[in-house]
Design a protein around this motif. Structure first.
Motif, PDB file in Angstrom:
ATOM      1  N   GLY A   1      -8.458   5.953   3.438  1.00 43.35           N
ATOM      2  CA  GLY A   1      -8.842   5.561   2.091  1.00 43.35           C
ATOM      3  C   GLY A   1      -9.993   4.581   2.036  1.00 43.35           C
ATOM      4  N   ILE A   2      -9.953   3.725   1.005  1.00 40.13           N
ATOM      5  CA  ILE A   2     -11.029   2.756   0.788  1.00 40.13           C
ATOM      6  C   ILE A   2     -10.447   1.387   0.435  1.00 40.13           C
TER       7      ILE A   2
ATOM      8  N   LYS B   1       0.837  -1.190   0.000  1.00 38.98           N
ATOM      9  CA  LYS B   1       0.000   0.000   0.000  1.00 38.98           C
ATOM     10  C   LYS B   1       0.876   1.247   0.000  1.00 38.98           C
ATOM     11  N   GLU B   2       1.350   1.608  -1.195  1.00 36.36           N
ATOM     12  CA  GLU B   2       2.209   2.776  -1.333  1.00 36.36           C
ATOM     13  C   GLU B   2       1.727   3.632  -2.504  1.00 36.36           C
ATOM     14  N   HIS B   3       1.511   4.907  -2.228  1.00 35.31           N
ATOM     15  CA  HIS B   3       1.023   5.836  -3.251  1.00 35.31           C
ATOM     16  C   HIS B   3       1.954   5.880  -4.465  1.00 35.31           C
ATOM     17  N   LYS B   4       3.230   5.704  -4.238  1.00 32.41           N
ATOM     18  CA  LYS B   4       4.196   5.845  -5.328  1.00 32.41           C
ATOM     19  C   LYS B   4       4.014   4.801  -6.421  1.00 32.41           C
ATOM     20  N   ASP B   5       3.333   3.701  -6.113  1.00 28.68           N
ATOM     21  CA  ASP B   5       3.132   2.647  -7.105  1.00 28.68           C
ATOM     22  C   ASP B   5       2.078   3.027  -8.146  1.00 28.68           C
ATOM     23  N   LEU B   6       1.251   4.013  -7.824  1.00 30.56           N
ATOM     24  CA  LEU B   6       0.108   4.361  -8.664  1.00 30.56           C
ATOM     25  C   LEU B   6       0.364   5.680  -9.385  1.00 30.56           C
ATOM     26  N   ASP B   7       0.413   5.635 -10.697  1.00 29.24           N
ATOM     27  CA  ASP B   7       0.742   6.789 -11.542  1.00 29.24           C
ATOM     28  C   ASP B   7      -0.536   7.367 -12.148  1.00 29.24           C
ATOM     29  N   PRO B   8      -1.011   8.518 -11.662  1.00 26.01           N
ATOM     30  CA  PRO B   8      -2.257   9.099 -12.169  1.00 26.01           C
ATOM     31  C   PRO B   8      -2.242   9.359 -13.674  1.00 26.01           C
TER      32      PRO B   8
ATOM     33  N   GLU C   1      -6.634  11.854  -6.092  1.00 27.00           N
ATOM     34  CA  GLU C   1      -6.900  13.293  -6.138  1.00 27.00           C
ATOM     35  C   GLU C   1      -7.492  13.791  -4.827  1.00 27.00           C
ATOM     36  N   ARG C   2      -8.200  12.928  -4.127  1.00 28.06           N
ATOM     37  CA  ARG C   2      -8.803  13.278  -2.839  1.00 28.06           C
ATOM     38  C   ARG C   2      -7.861  13.028  -1.665  1.00 28.06           C
ATOM     39  N   GLY C   3      -6.658  12.523  -1.955  1.00 27.92           N
ATOM     40  CA  GLY C   3      -5.706  12.229  -0.894  1.00 27.92           C
ATOM     41  C   GLY C   3      -5.999  10.943  -0.157  1.00 27.92           C
ATOM     42  N   GLN C   4      -6.768  10.049  -0.779  1.00 27.87           N
ATOM     43  CA  GLN C   4      -7.108   8.774  -0.169  1.00 27.87           C
ATOM     44  C   GLN C   4      -6.350   7.651  -0.870  1.00 27.87           C
ATOM     45  N   TYR C   5      -6.127   6.571  -0.131  1.00 28.85           N
ATOM     46  CA  TYR C   5      -5.450   5.429  -0.746  1.00 28.85           C
ATOM     47  C   TYR C   5      -6.478   4.384  -1.164  1.00 28.85           C
ATOM     48  N   PRO C   6      -6.450   3.938  -2.432  1.00 28.56           N
ATOM     49  CA  PRO C   6      -7.374   2.916  -2.922  1.00 28.56           C
ATOM     50  C   PRO C   6      -6.778   1.514  -2.755  1.00 28.56           C
ATOM     51  N   SER C   7      -7.030   0.887  -1.654  1.00 26.03           N
ATOM     52  CA  SER C   7      -6.419  -0.415  -1.340  1.00 26.03           C
ATOM     53  C   SER C   7      -7.023  -1.528  -2.191  1.00 26.03           C
ATOM     54  N   TRP C   8      -6.152  -2.453  -2.625  1.00 29.05           N
ATOM     55  CA  TRP C   8      -6.582  -3.568  -3.481  1.00 29.05           C
ATOM     56  C   TRP C   8      -6.129  -4.882  -2.878  1.00 29.05           C
TER      57      TRP C   8
ATOM     58  N   ASN D   1     -13.945  -9.018 -20.818  1.00 30.36           N
ATOM     59  CA  ASN D   1     -12.890  -9.093 -21.842  1.00 30.36           C
ATOM     60  C   ASN D   1     -12.963  -7.946 -22.841  1.00 30.36           C
ATOM     61  N   LYS D   2     -13.436  -6.787 -22.372  1.00 29.41           N
ATOM     62  CA  LYS D   2     -13.488  -5.595 -23.205  1.00 29.41           C
ATOM     63  C   LYS D   2     -12.718  -4.430 -22.588  1.00 29.41           C
ATOM     64  N   GLY D   3     -12.018  -4.715 -21.478  1.00 31.96           N
ATOM     65  CA  GLY D   3     -11.247  -3.672 -20.816  1.00 31.96           C
ATOM     66  C   GLY D   3     -12.058  -2.780 -19.894  1.00 31.96           C
ATOM     67  N   LEU D   4     -13.303  -3.165 -19.619  1.00 29.50           N
ATOM     68  CA  LEU D   4     -14.163  -2.327 -18.771  1.00 29.50           C
ATOM     69  C   LEU D   4     -13.650  -2.255 -17.334  1.00 29.50           C
ATOM     70  N   ALA D   5     -13.215  -3.394 -16.786  1.00 29.69           N
ATOM     71  CA  ALA D   5     -12.719  -3.407 -15.409  1.00 29.69           C
ATOM     72  C   ALA D   5     -11.488  -2.516 -15.270  1.00 29.69           C
ATOM     73  N   THR D   6     -10.621  -2.551 -16.257  1.00 29.28           N
ATOM     74  CA  THR D   6      -9.426  -1.699 -16.231  1.00 29.28           C
ATOM     75  C   THR D   6      -9.818  -0.236 -16.211  1.00 29.28           C
ATOM     76  N   CYS D   7     -10.743   0.123 -17.076  1.00 28.14           N
ATOM     77  CA  CYS D   7     -11.169   1.516 -17.203  1.00 28.14           C
ATOM     78  C   CYS D   7     -11.843   2.030 -15.936  1.00 28.14           C
ATOM     79  N   VAL D   8     -12.809   1.271 -15.416  1.00 32.58           N
ATOM     80  CA  VAL D   8     -13.568   1.754 -14.265  1.00 32.58           C
ATOM     81  C   VAL D   8     -12.714   1.758 -13.004  1.00 32.58           C
ATOM     82  N   ALA D   9     -11.810   0.784 -12.884  1.00 30.68           N
ATOM     83  CA  ALA D   9     -10.919   0.753 -11.722  1.00 30.68           C
ATOM     84  C   ALA D   9      -9.945   1.925 -11.758  1.00 30.68           C
ATOM     85  N   ALA D  10      -9.400   2.208 -12.946  1.00 28.80           N
ATOM     86  CA  ALA D  10      -8.470   3.333 -13.089  1.00 28.80           C
ATOM     87  C   ALA D  10      -9.133   4.638 -12.712  1.00 28.80           C
ATOM     88  N   ALA D  11     -10.383   4.814 -13.119  1.00 29.35           N
ATOM     89  CA  ALA D  11     -11.108   6.043 -12.790  1.00 29.35           C
ATOM     90  C   ALA D  11     -11.275   6.196 -11.287  1.00 29.35           C
ATOM     91  N   LEU D  12     -11.620   5.112 -10.612  1.00 30.49           N
ATOM     92  CA  LEU D  12     -11.793   5.151  -9.163  1.00 30.49           C
ATOM     93  C   LEU D  12     -10.478   5.449  -8.467  1.00 30.49           C
TER      94      LEU D  12
END
Length: 263
Positions: free
Chosen positions: A189-190, A108-115, A219-226, A202-213
């Protein structure tokens, strides 16, 4: 006999859970959602936390009352512990009803996630699909809960989710076909839940919606834990930038009927 823990008791037993990095534990310990129980109110030696489909046990696995804690589960639950002694107790108490499975954890490190990179992923939406933030109109759509009945389930109400939660959905023909949202929340975070309708995979929807979240959380200063339930989810997490720290044992406990025994 076991006892439900108030916020003061939760603070007493928080030390037992420090080695467990699941943010769902923090959701309960910090008072956001879920419940906790202990074997003794005055001097708790063992504790249980339950949030949604997950329960966690920690402390002294040999303490008096631990068997009651372990039986304090609904018909289906995922149980997580951090040492072999607790695993042995689960297997003893739930013999024949506890299946050991693997989940996959990520640091859980912010640096791993590139906006910047993640925003590019949100642009790869197939023709005919629409990405939208979950608002009052979307959270009222039956199609959202057809994709997954667990969306907003941990919150007190739709209004509570709209106030404290966050999520994004992909619509097709004005129906939700994929969504990513806060399964649970904690101070920093969440914990992410993501599901796509079988007919739109298999259309890339999960990638797209997860990236948006994820971008919105950052941007809100929260960590999105996976935390991944399977290898497919783990593969998606890696694509989004998360760094794996390995798999870990989880028990799917499936009892014939509810054993809730707390007082």
């Amino acid at each position: 006999m076991i006892y439900e823990a108030d916020q003061e008791i939760k603070q007493k037993v928080s030390k037992y859970f420090t080695a467990m990095e699941d943010t769902t534990i923090l959701s309960c310990l910090q008072g956001h959602m879920g419940k906790a129980w202990v074997n003794n109110k005055e001097n708790p030696e063992a504790a249980q936390i339950m949030v949604g489909d997950f329960t966690f046990f920690a402390g002294n696995s040999a303490a008096e009352g631990v068997e009651d804690l372990l039986k304090n589960v609904p018909e289906h639950i995922l149980a997580i512990v951090d040492n072999d002694e607790w695993k042995m107790r689960i297997e003893e108490v739930h013999k024949g009803n506890a299946e050991r499975i693997q989940r996959h954890a990520f640091r859980k490190e912010h640096k791993d996630l590139d906006p910047t990179y993640l925003r590019k992923l949100t642009a790869n939406l197939p023709v005919g699909y629409e990405l939208r933030k979950i608002d009052k109109s979307i959270v009222s759509m039956p199609s959202l809960f057809k994709v997954s009945p667990d969306f907003i389930k941990q919150f007190d109400s739709i209004a509570d989710f709209l106030e404290r939660g966050i999520g994004f959905a992909i619509l097709f023909d004005e129906k939700v076909v994929s969504a990513a949202a806060s399964y649970s929340i904690y101070d920093e975070g969440i914990e992410i839940e993501i599901v796509t309708d079988d007919n739109h995979r298999n259309k890339g929807l999960a990638t797209c919606v997860a990236a948006a979240l994820i971008v919105n959380c950052l941007e809100r200063g929260q960590y999105p834990s996976w935390d991944a339930a399977n290898l497919k989810s783990a593969k998606l997490a890696t694509k989004l930038g998360y760094v794996s720290i390995g798999s870990y044992d989880t028990y799917h406990i499936h009892t014939p009927s509810s054993h809730l025994v707390h007082k």
